[in-house]
Design a protein around this motif. Structure first.
Motif, mmCIF file in Angstrom:
data_model
loop_
_atom_site.group_PDB
_atom_site.id
_atom_site.type_symbol
_atom_site.label_atom_id
_atom_site.label_comp_id
_atom_site.label_asym_id
_atom_site.label_seq_id
_atom_site.Cartn_x
_atom_site.Cartn_y
_atom_site.Cartn_z
ATOM 1 N N PHE A 29 0.845 -1.197 0.000
ATOM 2 C CA PHE A 29 0.000 0.000 0.000
ATOM 3 C C PHE A 29 0.879 1.245 0.000
ATOM 4 O O PHE A 29 0.695 2.166 -0.783
ATOM 5 C CB PHE A 29 -0.886 -0.033 1.248
ATOM 6 C CG PHE A 29 -1.705 1.210 1.453
ATOM 7 C CD1 PHE A 29 -2.911 1.369 0.803
ATOM 8 C CD2 PHE A 29 -1.270 2.214 2.302
ATOM 9 C CE1 PHE A 29 -3.665 2.512 0.991
ATOM 10 C CE2 PHE A 29 -2.016 3.349 2.494
ATOM 11 C CZ PHE A 29 -3.217 3.494 1.832
ATOM 12 N N ASP A 30 1.889 1.209 0.849
ATOM 13 C CA ASP A 30 2.750 2.376 0.979
ATOM 14 C C ASP A 30 3.421 2.679 -0.348
ATOM 15 O O ASP A 30 3.461 3.815 -0.788
ATOM 16 C CB ASP A 30 3.820 2.113 2.042
ATOM 17 C CG ASP A 30 4.605 3.361 2.362
ATOM 18 O OD1 ASP A 30 3.962 4.353 2.748
ATOM 19 O OD2 ASP A 30 5.838 3.349 2.184
ATOM 20 N N ARG A 31 3.895 1.613 -1.016
ATOM 21 C CA ARG A 31 4.653 1.843 -2.243
ATOM 22 C C ARG A 31 3.714 2.267 -3.370
ATOM 23 O O ARG A 31 3.923 3.276 -4.030
ATOM 24 C CB ARG A 31 5.422 0.583 -2.613
ATOM 25 C CG ARG A 31 6.433 0.805 -3.718
ATOM 26 C CD ARG A 31 7.409 -0.346 -3.820
ATOM 27 N NE ARG A 31 6.748 -1.597 -4.105
ATOM 28 C CZ ARG A 31 6.602 -2.585 -3.224
ATOM 29 N NH1 ARG A 31 7.064 -2.431 -1.993
ATOM 30 N NH2 ARG A 31 5.999 -3.695 -3.544
ATOM 31 N N ASN A 46 2.761 6.267 -2.318
ATOM 32 C CA ASN A 46 3.853 6.892 -3.062
ATOM 33 C C ASN A 46 3.527 7.031 -4.542
ATOM 34 O O ASN A 46 3.354 8.125 -5.059
ATOM 35 C CB ASN A 46 5.126 6.074 -2.880
ATOM 36 C CG ASN A 46 6.292 6.736 -3.545
ATOM 37 O OD1 ASN A 46 6.602 7.878 -3.244
ATOM 38 N ND2 ASN A 46 6.894 6.055 -4.493
#
Lengths: 111, 632, 505, 166, 481
Positions: B577-579, B583
């Motif tokens: 999710f973060d990537r 981002n």
């Protein structure tokens, strides 16, 4: 009473202004629509004339002594002449290199 | 040297640790003598403190609450003050004695056991650090210092379990131990802060007082007691945190003896005993302790039955004992618990050291590779037997007295009493089993048996001493003995000042329990000594039960599955999710959008002069129109 | 003796060093190194002096003060319009010390830089000057000036000396990371910029001098509604640099791509600028605004802690793990600040220092490994503790500090944060404690995978730390221990100031 | 309808017609001739406004010199006699825009009251006053204008001159 | 128009000298056959330097010529400013002209003459003079842009510039006529007076006039949507002329704008403020966004300059003494920076014949000093600290915000952040990408010197701008008398 003053009574300032406005916008149309550089310059000349008509008209109708407008008109004519000369030179230069004076064919510089 | 100077005790081994850490490699014998010297000195210093304490006790009588001495550590004026301080009372005294003595024994023992180890000096350094932290833990007068030490002993345990770091298994075991206990510590820390929030202090005695004065909101108290107990469960390997202790056997055996039998694992018991009044104040607090203890006792006893690794068997027996202690605490008999703790320290250390000596001699620790060592290593055999029997609770070894105390405490709680009785034969059974399989019968691995030999002096002397204590330490329950040793009112008073407890011995209990124990013994003797092979039959007949036990009730497996799939799965999801979302979509997306706007806009630059002129005119018209619309 | 010239020196020395380096011909790399390390040492000395010569309970709001009029009474600028106003309080002092430590360590670690090391150190010195400037300056203009100055060199530092990382599923080139970091940080300064405009206009004092503005704020000069609008600008703007979720992604990628010393300085010190800014511009200028917005901030902070920790757990790359752990630990800082009570804020500042030293150490150690192994994939290693015992030990200290082991700096800080948070938002506090446990999980996982277990013969060639690396690491560890065992020098300074903060009670 | 008015409308018609011719005629040379017409008409306007001197200048410089120059330009830049479209692609837009602009201008000049309106008397500017002003107060613009001409001259030479290699 | 005329021609000495210098150059070029043409630029530079010295004589003097030209600090400021700029351009032209252009004499003469036009645009407080000066500058630029006679791009650029210039100046003129008509005078003083006491019963004519005037001047300073000639002319023009366009022609436009709007139109501020504010806004946005997509360094700088124009227009929109001085400050910083950038770019072009952004690959390896200079300049343009851009932008935006145009300031801040991206892209090529071919390039000492000097200027403005700021403040004081 001489003719000059008669003019003032018979023709209101606005008439001259409207005339110049019409000339001006015709000139604008010329600049926007013509392809040939020289014709564009002609149209610009029309616009300049419109401007000087304004100047002169204002000067003529304005309070006595304030004839800056006239002088302005003189200068406009001078500048116009110079402008035409210069423009001619540049148009020729382009014509020599590109064999055209049509502005819409000059679009190598864009984006 | 009085009680107020007790803060000196941890400093000695701590100093040893620092010295060894910095200069160890350059010292003769890697500086083990420094560690042992410091340890001996500490042990020596314990006595003046004990005597000082007994004097005070005799002077103030049973109500004597102990002596405290503390110094400021950091302060946010008017809001938060953290102090470091010692508080010496009965419980402390007992723990001091146990910790210092066993540590000393283990360090001496290690001289031979760890000989030639690549990180010999490091081992002693960490041992010293451990002792220091453990002393700090038992001396702490406030929860902060306690937590401080609590974490440090955890660290030492982590380092020592992972001592043979080149073994993948050791690495995993140490990690497991630290993380599991750490989860419990989360509870402990929260509890500490919650209690501080309502009382404004970290001092244990003050908090107890406040609680009894009722200045702590009930829900807060309840929450903090439960969380506190979480911490205790983690350290003392109670279900469901028990999984780390058996694996902890990856560490060197002396470590298992010291940390995972005698001292650190009982920290949980110590903590609960200390804060028992809080538990008492909370609805169902003690019941919780009782339930957990009982459950743990049963499961561990069961698992102990089927383990084949000598150390693991002892490990489960430890969990078993710990469970028993919690049971005692659960019924509000801290005296009994502490007594058991006291005796247990000696015979469990003895057992481990014995096992260590066997491993030292044979490089084997699977019982089905051992056997017939009795002749080869008599001292070890005998001492181990003593330890095993004491663990089994055979009269009149120390284990017997302690266990009997607990049973007595359970009397008015029939159900629990009965259940506890059930575990006795089981315990006796597997202790006997492991002894028999190790020392008697035919050597199953002749090669190992061949070069087996009695352990050197430095190893068997501690064994002997501990064995001796295993005989006598139980006797202190008799007032006479206590008085003889100079304790007025018997040891019970020492063990728990707040409830002057006198030894009560009911023949019924004694005989009943002893019979059960003997039953277990006999059964084991029959199966493994007289009719070898019956065990196999038993296994076949009780296949499902057996598999369940061998697989430790599948608890470890389940945990592993949870960690691998749930925890790491969630982690990977978050990372993804973060990537991709935060981002690539959020941050980069904004960038690309801007750039794309530029891409669209750049085409206003057609390169055609008439268009440019038109642009100018449009600009003028726009200005004019807006102007008119505003003005006209 | 206290003189503002100490602080001025902390800014001037690196700038002068940069100039000196410009003049050194690049064919003398060793001269360059000497100058760099020398500067680092001097800065360390200066900051150490500044920290310990700072008198607790001196009654003064600021010490080592120095005010030079830069421009005044021109245009909209009134008296003291823009002044080079330096000074530190109990919060600035540890930050200055931190910068000194990390800078020195950083120059030591960077000693092995070979490629165009002159340019490298010039940029590094600019960075350092900027950081010191932010921590020391008491003028909004110069605060912002140095703030931007600290970001300026990052692009080249990462782009030229950085390293790209390639994973099976995706890859991050150094150009990308550098660009993202620079753009995000400069973009973050946009709201700050706007906030500064608005503040200046609203105050109408014609000065950027912060103490003056603070005084004005304390007399309730700024209308609460105005504060409610402006505070989030500072909160977000500075927060981004502090790794505030969801604007944190520059941090892992950027720190991973950056060369070792830059990661150290950036994660160790620059991220603190953000938190520092929230205190200076946010809480001190806009108390009511702070009151109003803190629930949001503390929530985000908690998300940072948990989210960062969980992401770190999923990382297989040393540096990415450290990067995400930074995100997680900065979350504690934000939480602490957001509690708005002395204990929490005190804890936040402690955490700023602690995390600075500890994460610097971690990045340093990763660098030590990467420079030899040229990979950061944990699973490729194993049994490192046998090959490189010192390295393993140092790394272990850093790791233990970050999982909040008592006796190391992390515990003191986090404990304060927790206590503070529990006073206001117990639930979030509990989550914070849980975060610490998760930290333990990934740190220990890393140890187990990479440091313990059977040694992988592929790495037989690895050498333990060099003298310079050892020195740098030892320096950092010294302060981790100092704060862990004997925190009062820090707490005394911080607490005194924190109790003075307008919004804290 | 007085003489003056008749004259004005006549002149105006000529001017506008000429202008339209300039921008619409398909033949460039005609366009130039139309321009002359229009310019002469403007000169007429000046006479109406009693600015004989200006009218003179207009006729001499504009209608004379400038248009001749333009004709030269046309000749020099003619590519064969292939009939090319004289009007660019955007002429509808152009028409729209210019007429809109014109409308706005007319609206503006018509609606607003100019200080000159009050006048019933046209100021007739005596030559000497003009000259005096031009050479005393307006000397600076005059000089700048001369520089402009110089620049134009130099530029024209530089750009238009045949270089060796052409 | 003042009653008694002050016709003290000595006030105009610097401009006479400039004209003389131009004549001298032409003469040297034409009539002195053995004169080495590569000396021309240095002669010019020295002459200009001397004239700067002369014009310093009027600092802090206030006087006027025939009520038309005002010789006050504002004029003096711009005299120095424009002449200095011309020196810079002349010096950076030296190599380029020698290698690539014919008729150097005319080239430098035109530069000098155009400077006069620029100065009088700043000095005049009368419409006619302002207009003529503007034409003087424009004409010179038309020629200079198309000066590379055989370069089709140059021709095309020149043609477009010339025709559109004529067109826009016609618009301008018509606007002036309307203004003149309603104010009854071309003297700023009288205009503002008549606007102030409402004798010109305010009307649509004036609005129309304002719109047209804005179009004319907007064209000159390249404000959206009158900007379209800019990228083409910039790309077509010989490089030094591109620099000159981005520096003097813009600055002169703003000088005129300031004089005109502060001197004449102040009383009707609320009629044009929002017009200019709107222009500023779209100029900032479009300029910076389109710049993101450019691949030619000249076009890039063209669009970036459009963005800068947007910032400066904000100051006109929020016109006040503070914003005016801030505008001058920012303009000075911007021009110095731009000249620094162009010095490096021209030097690079002289060495490699390349002007695409990707051709700057590995510049840091091959010409470190130029790379450093260009990097510094670009960082300054993007408003990074230590460099001029940071301070001047800060002051400019703050001034605008202080005048109540916070929303404009916000747009400006955001877009100037966007601008960082495309500057970084150039820096990336220079420092991070691998060089196309190996080998250090040897840069002429003079160029290095000039670059260092200009970069030093950038740093000076960035680090200790006090004096410049105060000078700007002094200069703009006279706008609002």
């Amino acid at each position: 009473m001489d003719g000059a003053s008669a003019v003032a009574q018979q023709i209101p300032l606005e008439h001259f202004l409207v005339l110049s406005a019409i000339l001006f916008s015709i000139g604008v149309y010329g600049v926007l629509s013509r392809r040939n550089a020289v014709l564009i310059i002609m149209s610009v000349e029309l616009m300049l004339n419109a401007a000087s008509i304004n100047m002169v008209a204002f000067a003529a109708y304005a309070s006595p002594g304030a004839f800056i407008g006239i002088i302005f008109a003189i200068f406009i004519i001078t500048i116009a002449a110079a402008e035409v000369g210069l423009a001619l030179a540049i148009v020729l230069r382009v014509f020599r290199n590109r064999q055209t004076a049509n502005v819409d064919e000059l679009d190598t510089l864009r984006w | 040297m009085g009680m107020t100077d007790a803060w000196l005790l941890p400093l000695l081994p701590a100093g040893a640790f620092v010295v060894l850490l910095l200069f160890g490699p350059y010292l003769p014998r890697k500086g083990d003598w420094i560690a042992i010297g410091a340890m001996a000195a500490t042990f020596g210093l314990v006595f003046p403190i004990i005597f000082d304490f007994t004097d005070e006790l005799s002077r103030h009588g049973a109500e004597f609450a102990g002596v405290a001495n503390s110094t400021q550590w950091l302060e946010v004026p008017g809001y938060l003050e953290l102090r470091l301080g010692v508080h010496v009372d009965a419980i402390t005294i007992v723990m001091l004695a146990v910790v210092t003595f066993v540590s000393l024994m283990v360090q001496v023992y290690s001289l031979a056991y760890m000989k030639g180890d690549s990180r010999y000096g490091w081992f002693y350094a960490v041992l010293s650090l451990f002792t220091a932290s453990m002393l700090a833990l038992v001396l702490a007068d406030n929860f902060l210092l306690l937590y401080f030490a609590w974490e440090l002993v955890g660290l030492c345990s982590y380092l020592l379990i992972g001592h043979y770091s080149h073994l993948r298994s050791a690495a995993e075991a140490s990690k497991k131990a630290f993380i599991t206990t750490r989860l419990g510590d989360v509870g402990l820390l929260i509890a500490i802060i919650l209690l501080w929030r309502d009382t404004g202090t970290f001092n244990i005695q003050e908090i107890i007082a406040a609680a009894q004065a009722g200045t702590i909101r009930t829900e807060v108290l309840t929450a903090s007691v439960v969380l506190l107990f979480l911490g205790a469960m983690g350290k003392s390997a109670q279900f469901p945190f028990h999984v780390w202790l058996p694996d902890a056997m990856e560490g060197p055996t002396p470590v298992s003896a010291l940390i995972h039998a005698a001292t650190m694992v009982v920290a949980g018991v110590y903590l609960v005993a200390r804060t028992l009044p809080l538990f008492a104040l909370v609805e169902g607090g003690q019941e919780l302790v009782l339930a957990v203890g009982l459950l743990t006792t049963f499961m561990s006893a069961g698992m102990g039955l089927v383990m084949t690794d000598i150390k693991r068997v002892i490990a489960y027996s430890t969990i078993n004992s710990l469970g028993l202690m919690f049971v005692a605490l659960g019924v509000g008999a801290p005296g009994a618990a502490m007594l058991y703790l006291f005796t247990h320290a000696f015979f469990k250390a003895l057992l481990f050291l014995g096992a260590g000596s066997v491993i030292h001699a044979t490089d084997r620790q699977e019982v089905d590779q051992l056997g017939g060592l009795w002749s080869k290593m008599p001292i070890t055999g005998v001492t181990f037997a003593v330890g095993a029997l004491s663990m089994a609770g055979l009269p009149f070894l120390s284990g017997f007295w302690a266990k009997d105390e607990i049973l007595h405490a359970l009397l008015d709680n029939r159900g629990v009493f009965a259940l506890t009785l059930l575990t006795l034969p089981v315990t006796a059974f597997y202790m006997t089993r492991v002894f028999v399989l190790t020392f008697l019968g035919e050597p199953k691995d002749p090669e190992a048996h061949a070069h087996a030999h009695e352990s050197p002096l430095t190893m068997w002397v501690p064994l002997a001493l501990l064995a001796g204590l295993t005989f006598v330490s139980g006797l202190i329950v008799f007032d006479q003995v206590g008085r003889a040793l100079g304790f007025p009112g018997g040891i019970g008073e020492i063990i728990y000042a707040h409830e002057p407890e006198i030894f009560h011995f009911s023949v019924g209990n004694a005989i009943g329990s002893s019979l059960l124990v003997l039953l277990g013994l006999a059964l084991a003797w029959y199966i493994y000594m007289l009719r070898p092979g019956t065990s196999a039959v038993a296994v076949r007949t009780f296949r499902p039960v057996y598999t369940l036990l061998v697989n430790k009730f599948y608890i470890d497996a389940v945990y592993q599955a949870i960690v691998d799939n749930v925890v790491l799965g969630v982690a990977r999801m978050v990372a993804w999710f973060d990537r991709n979302v935060v981002n690539d979509t959020g941050v980069d997306g904004a960038g690309y959008t801007t750039k794309f706007a530029g891409y669209l806009l750049k085409y206003q630059q057609t390169g055609r002069l008439p268009n440019y002129a038109l642009g100018i005119v449009v600009g003028v018209i726009a200005l004019a129109l807006v102007a008119f619309s505003i003005k006209g | 003796m206290q003189t503002g010239y100490i602080l001025l020196a902390t800014i001037a020395v690196p700038l002068l060093a940069a100039v000196a380096l410009v003049l050194v011909p690049s064919r003398y790399p060793n001269v360059v190194r000497m100058i760099a390390v020398g500067t680092g040492f001097v800065l360390f000395g200066l900051s150490l002096y500044a920290f310990f010569a700072y008198q607790v309970s001196s009654g003064k709001d600021f010490q080592f003060e120095l005010q030079w009029v830069w421009i005044e009474n021109v245009g909209f600028l009134g008296d003291n319009g823009i002044t080079l106003h330096l000074g530190i309080d109990g919060i600035g002092a540890p930050m200055v010390l931190l910068t000194g430590i990390v800078t020195f360590a950083g120059t030591l670690i960077s000693n092995k830089i070979e490629y165009r090391n002159k340019d490298y150190f010039i940029l590094l010195m600019l960075l350092v000057a900027g950081v010191f400037g932010v921590f020391c300056s008491l003028d909004m203009f110069f605060w912002f000036f140095f703030y931007e100055l600290a970001v300026l060199p990052m692009y080249l530092l990462i782009g030229v000396w950085g390293s790209s990382s390639v994973f099976p599923t995706f890859s991050r080139t150094k150009e990308y990371s550098a660009l993202k970091l620079t753009l995000v940080l400069v973009g973050a300064s946009v709201p700050i910029f706007i906030g500064i405009f608005a503040t200046f206009v609203e105050s109408g004092l014609g000065t950027f001098d912060l103490p003056t503005l603070w005084a004005y704020a304390e007399q309730g000069g700024f209308d609460p509604n105005f504060q409610k609008i402006i505070f989030p600008l500072f909160m977000i703007g500075c927060g981004v640099l502090a790794g505030l979720w969801p604007f944190h992604t520059w941090s892992p990628d950027g720190h991973v791509a950056a060369p070792t010393a830059v990661s150290m300085l950036h994660a160790g010190v620059l991220m603190k600028l953000g938190a520092f800014g929230i205190i200076r511009l946010g809480m001190q200028l806009m108390p009511e605004g702070a009151e109003f917005w803190m629930p949001a901030l503390i929530t985000l902070g908690t998300i940072n802690v948990i989210y960062g920790a969980i992401s770190a757990m999923a990382q297989t790359d040393f540096k990415y793990m450290v990067g995400y752990s930074s995100v997680s630990h900065m979350g504690y800082v934000l939480m602490g600040l957001a509690t708005l009570n002395p204990i929490g804020v005190n804890g936040a500042v402690l955490q700023m220092f602690s995390h600075g030293v500890m994460t610097a150490l971690m990045f340093a150690m990763v660098g030590v490994l990467y420079d030899q192994a040229h990979t950061r994939e944990m699973s490729l290693f194993g049994g490192l503790s046998q090959r490189m015992p010192r390295f393993a030990a140092f790394f272990a200290v850093a790791g233990l500090a970050s999982l909040g082991l008592p006796g190391l700096s992390g515990f003191v800080a986090e404990f304060n944060v927790f206590v503070g948070t529990f006073q206001t938002y117990p639930a979030l506090g509990a989550l914070g404690v849980l975060g610490a446990a998760i930290t333990a999980v990934y740190i220990l996982r890393m140890f187990a995978v990479a440091f313990f277990g059977p040694a992988n013969p592929r790495w037989d060639g690895l050498k333990d730390m060099s003298r310079f690396e050892l020195a740098g690491g030892a320096l950092l560890i010294a302060f981790i221990l100092l704060m862990g065992v004997f925190p009062s020098p820090f707490v005394d300074r911080i607490a005194e100031t924190v109790l003075r903060l307008p919004s804290v009670s | 309808m007085t003489v003056a008015q008749v004259m004005f409308y006549l002149i105006a018609a000529l001017a506008v017609g000429g202008a339209l011719g300039v921008v619409l005629s398909r033949n460039t040379v005609y366009a130039a001739l139309f321009l002359i017409l229009s310019l002469l008409a403007v000169a007429g306007v000046y006479i109406l406004l009693a600015q004989e001197f200006l009218a003179l200048v207009q006729v001499l410089i504009y209608a004379g010199a400038v248009t001749v120059l333009l004709l030269f330009a046309l000749m020099l830049t003619r590519v064969g006699d292939l009939p090319e479209t004289m009007v660019g692609a955007q002429w509808p837009l152009a028409a729209a825009a210019s007429s809109l602009l014109g409308g706005l201008l007319i609206a503006a000049v018509a609606t607003s009251d100019w200080p000159g309106d009050a006048q019933s008397q046209i100021t007739r500017v005596p030559f000497e006053a003009l000259g005096d002003a031009l050479y005393r107060q307006w000397a600076v613009p005059f000089e700048i204008a001369s520089l402009v001409l110089l620049v134009a001259l130099v530029g024209a030479i530089v750009l238009a001159r045949e270089e060796e290699g052409e | 128009m003042p009653s008694e005329l002050n016709l003290d021609y000595s006030l105009l000495t610097p401009e006479f000298c400039l004209a003389g210098l131009a004549a001298l150059i032409l003469a040297l070029d034409l009539f002195v056959p053995q004169f080495k043409r590569e000396y021309l630029p240095y002669v010019t530079a020295v002459g200009l330097l001397a004239i700067i010295g002369i014009s310093l004589g009027w600092v802090n003097k206030e006087s006027q010529f025939a009520g038309i030209l005002y010789i006050d600090n504002y004029t003096s400021f711009f005299r120095v400013f424009f002449i200095a700029t011309t020196i810079g351009v002349v010096l950076m032209s030296a190599q380029f002209v020698q290698d690539r252009l014919r008729n150097p004499g005319e080239y430098y003469a035109l530069l000098v003459l155009s400077t006069i036009g620029a100065i009088y645009m700043a000095a005049s407080r009368e419409l006619l003079t302002a207009y003529i000066s503007l034409e003087l500058l424009s004409f010179s630029l038309y020629i200079l842009v198309s000066f590379a006679k055989f370069d089709e791009r140059s021709n095309e650029g020149g043609m477009k510039y010339m025709l559109l210039g004529a067109f826009s100046s016609a618009l301008f003129l018509y606007g002036l006529s309307l203004i003149y008509g309603s104010a009854g005078s071309t003297f700023y003083v009288d205009i503002s007076a008549s606007f102030a006491n409402g004798t010109s019963g305010f009307d649509l004519g004036v609005l129309m006039g304002l719109a047209l005037v804005l179009a004319g001047l907007g064209f000159k300073v390249a404000a959206v949507p009158f900007h379209m000639w800019t990228p083409d002319a910039y790309e077509g023009a010989p490089l030094p002329i591109t620099a000159y366009l981005s520096a003097t022609s813009k600055a002169a436009g703003f000088a005129l704008l300031l004089r005109l709007f502060s001197g004449a139109f102040m009383p009707i501020a609320d009629d044009w403020q929002w017009m200019i504010a709107g222009l500023a806004a779209i100029t900032i946005v479009l300029g910076n966004l389109v710049a993101l997509q450019q691949h030619n360094i000249k076009r890039l700088l063209a669009y970036s300059s459009i963005g800068q124009v947007g910032y400066m227009l904000m100051a006109i929109a929020a016109l006040s003494h503070d914003t005016a001085s801030a505008l001058l400050l920012h303009m000075s910083g911007y021009v110095i920076t731009n000249l620094a950038a162009f010095t490096c770019i021209i030097a690079w072009y002289n060495l490699t014949e390349k002007e695409e952004i990707e051709d700057f690959r590995g510049m840091a390896e091959r010409a470190p000093l130029l790379a450093a200079g260009l990097a510094a300049a670009l960082f300054s343009l993007s408003g990074m600290p230590l460099f001029a851009g940071f301070f001047t932008k800060f002051i400019l935006f703050q001034a605008v915000a202080s005048e109540g145009f916070l929303w404009l300031a916000i747009i400006a801040v955001v877009m100037s952040f966007v601008s960082l991206y495309y500057y970084l892209m150039v820096i990336k090529e220079m420092y991070i990408s691998e060089p196309a071919e190996e080998g250090r390039l040897s840069v002429p000492l003079l160029v290095n010197g000039l670059a260092v000097l200009l970069v030093a200027g950038v740093f000076y403005v960035g680090i200790y701008p006090r004096h410049l700021f105060e000078a700007a403040q002094e200069a703009t004081k006279f706008l609002f008398v």
